[in-house]
Motif scaffolding. Sequence first.
Motif: not given
Length: 440
Positions: A297-302, A306-308, A427-431, A435-439
């Motif tokens: 994912a463009r080496a984004l931080a966990d 924008q990672l998810l 891995p992707v954090s639960s937060a 946040r994505r579900l909130g959008r």
Amino acid sequence: MSSAGEGLSRPLPEQVRLNVVDLAAQVLGSMPAVAVPAPLRGIAKFDPRKRAKLGGAPIAAQLENDKEFREAVAESVAKGWPELAASLAEGNVPPAADPVLVAAAAYLTRPPGWAEMVETARADLEQSAVAAEGSAQEQTVARLREQLAAQKSAAKDEAERLREQLRAARAENSDLRRKLHDARERLKAADQRAAEMAQAADEARMAASVAGSAGESELRRLKERLADAERHLEASRRAAREGRSIEDARIRVLLDALQDASAGLRRELALPTTISRPADSVAAVAPGAPNVRGVPARALADDDPQLLDQLLALPQVHLIIDGYNVTKTGYGTLTLADQRNRLMTGLGGLAAQTRVEVTVVFDGAELNAPVQVVAPRGVRVMFSAPGEIADDLIRQLVRAEPQGRAIAVVSSDREVAESVRRMGARPVSSALLLRRLGRA
């Protein structure tokens, strides 16, 4: 100089006595040998620094009983402190004079009222001693308070250290409990295998004992063995067919991912199989990662927002979610049932928008009864079996996927994240999911 028949009702104060003896010891050293009192002639030969210390008692007694010797010392005092001697002779005590010196001079010169002067000096010295003792007590109290503060600080640090040790011990205890549970399961399996082997041995001995029985019995036994062999053969064939189905599903998913990446198409190849997705082959309690070498994912931080979104845009991505880790992070105050329902509602919308494969894993080891969960369309719901935790089920799902498929695992559990990362999943954090579900 006058004695006036006066005398002291108490001995001289110790400081005054030492001062008087010191003055007399100095005068004793300067007196002609013939004028030195007989009891003090040996002391007069002492070193000046030791004379007062070693001969203090004889000198004090001689001053008290020998008027001439005392007057000789008094003359030396009058020459050394003429103003003080003159004031005392007139019955006046200089206000700023040292009480010890005043008492010593009064004792030696014996002016009128000298005994009262000595007693007054005694009172001044006692008052000074009391004041000094009070100051010393205040200093002691201050020092004790500092020591108490230091001890409180040390006790606080010690308590914190003990709390850290307790937390570490609890974590170690939890790990040991898990290991003990695994060991018990292995022991149970070993006991079962031993029982089976013992049973097989008994059967073998029984077969040997009836080896000489009639041919009909032998034929019947051979028929039974043939039937068992046929059943085993059928089971082997069925296992082979299922194995081919799993491999077919893995190949199909890889082909889908490659085809979508190149042409942007999303369709299925409809290969003959009884398993629609590799994740369906993982055993779990129904409610009814890949070795992916490139999900950067463009080496984004966990924790990059924008990672998810970028992971969900990958072709044929499989989104695996640690259910309770997400719900307890976002809305842990709700009941478990409400947590699951709220998460299912959000994931249904996400699956409809992105059309990605979504699998939610819940920890079912502590469930006392089946759980009713309404899974939205496009969302697979799985519960871990008794004796298994959700983390292990997640790892099984990742291992079930073919190498090369994009896998994202949503969990804030560090151990889960590190293990699936080693397996190739991202891995992707639960937060981020919350946040994505909130959008949405």
